[in-house]
Write a protein that holds these residues in place. Structure first.
Motif, short mmCIF file in Angstrom:
data_model
loop_
_atom_site.label_atom_id
_atom_site.label_comp_id
_atom_site.label_asym_id
_atom_site.label_seq_id
_atom_site.Cartn_x
_atom_site.Cartn_y
_atom_site.Cartn_z
N THR A 82 0.91 -1.20 -0.10
CA THR A 82 -0.22 -0.04 0.00
C THR A 82 0.90 1.25 0.13
OG1 THR A 82 -1.81 1.29 1.17
CG2 THR A 82 -0.15 0.07 2.52
N ALA A 83 0.10 2.20 -0.49
CA ALA A 83 1.09 3.45 -0.69
C ALA A 83 0.80 4.25 0.54
CB ALA A 83 0.55 4.43 -1.86
N GLU A 88 -4.23 1.51 10.39
CA GLU A 88 -5.56 0.71 10.14
C GLU A 88 -5.41 -0.18 8.95
OE1 GLU A 88 -9.54 2.49 8.21
OE2 GLU A 88 -8.87 3.63 9.80
N ASP A 89 -4.75 0.29 7.93
CA ASP A 89 -4.45 -0.75 6.68
C ASP A 89 -3.79 -2.08 7.23
OD1 ASP A 89 -5.61 0.84 4.84
OD2 ASP A 89 -3.96 1.89 4.17
N GLN A 90 -2.90 -1.66 7.81
CA GLN A 90 -1.88 -3.04 8.38
C GLN A 90 -2.99 -3.82 9.19
OE1 GLN A 90 1.72 -2.03 10.45
NE2 GLN A 90 1.82 -4.17 11.05
N GLU A 91 -3.72 -3.29 10.08
CA GLU A 91 -4.58 -4.10 10.69
C GLU A 91 -5.62 -4.91 9.89
OE1 GLU A 91 -6.11 -1.20 13.67
OE2 GLU A 91 -4.47 -1.52 14.93
N LYS A 92 -6.41 -4.23 8.75
CA LYS A 92 -7.22 -4.69 8.00
C LYS A 92 -6.36 -5.81 7.15
CE LYS A 92 -10.25 -0.76 7.48
NZ LYS A 92 -10.58 0.34 6.29
N ALA A 103 4.97 -0.93 2.93
CA ALA A 103 4.57 0.23 2.28
C ALA A 103 5.38 0.47 0.94
CB ALA A 103 4.85 1.32 3.60
N LYS A 104 4.74 1.27 0.13
CA LYS A 104 5.21 1.64 -0.92
C LYS A 104 5.86 3.08 -0.83
CE LYS A 104 1.91 -0.27 -3.76
NZ LYS A 104 0.58 -0.10 -4.75
N PRO A 105 6.81 3.48 -1.24
CA PRO A 105 7.57 2.79 -2.33
C PRO A 105 8.55 1.80 -1.74
CG PRO A 105 8.83 4.89 -1.84
CD PRO A 105 7.64 4.72 -1.07
N LEU A 106 8.46 0.65 -2.86
CA LEU A 106 9.36 -0.77 -2.32
C LEU A 106 10.88 -0.17 -2.10
CD1 LEU A 106 7.79 -3.37 -4.72
CD2 LEU A 106 7.28 -2.83 -2.10
N ARG A 107 11.16 -0.77 -1.16
CA ARG A 107 12.74 -0.58 -0.88
C ARG A 107 13.24 -2.25 -0.94
NH1 ARG A 107 9.91 2.99 1.70
NH2 ARG A 107 11.25 4.99 2.06
#
Length: 137
Positions: A82-83, A88-92, A103-107
């Motif tokens: 996700t960008a 909340e996104d992590q929990e979902k 999280a983006k940008p990808l490393r």
């Protein structure tokens, strides 16, 4: 190496993820929407999926839920992408069955380490997101 399915609708993000994975020796399959990704996951011998959460039509969380409920695809590790790096996104993503979160940008170091962990040890508990915290380059 592994067969990795990338489900990502953004062409630039798809190109970057594909390049990183191919450079690491992985075979890459690509889908631009969840429906195509589900079809590829069911048809191919996929070792790991990179799943964008913000997809047109069916989103990545719904697609992950479908994958994890299907005995043919339930064991495939899914890394949520996700960008928007929000708790909340992590929990979902964990609730939907994602095995990890990035999280983006990808490393690339972070991506490679997480893939290695998921493939070498099987899928760790979804709560294990040590590799998913946003870091500065």
């Amino acid at each position: 190496m592994a067969r990795v399915l990338i489900i990502e609708d953004n062409p630039a993000n798809m190109k970057l993820a594909s390049l990183l994975l191919r450079n690491a020796g992985h075979t890459v399959l690509c889908a631009v929407d969840a429906e195509t990704g589900l079809t590829l996951a069911r048809a191919g011998q996929i070792d790991l999926i990179l799943m964008d959460l913000q997809l047109p039509g069916m989103d990545g969380l719904a697609a992950t839920t479908v994958l994890k409920q299907d005995p043919a695809t339930a064991a495939i590790p899914v890394i949520a992408l996700t960008a928007l790096a929000m708790k909340e996104d992590q929990e979902k993503s964990q609730a939907a069955g994602c095995d990890a979160y990035l999280a983006k940008p990808l490393r690339y170091q972070q991506l490679y380490a997480l893939i290695d962990t998921l493939l070498a040890k099987g899928t760790p508990p979804a709560a294990n997101t040590a590799h998913s915290r946003r870091q500065t380059p």
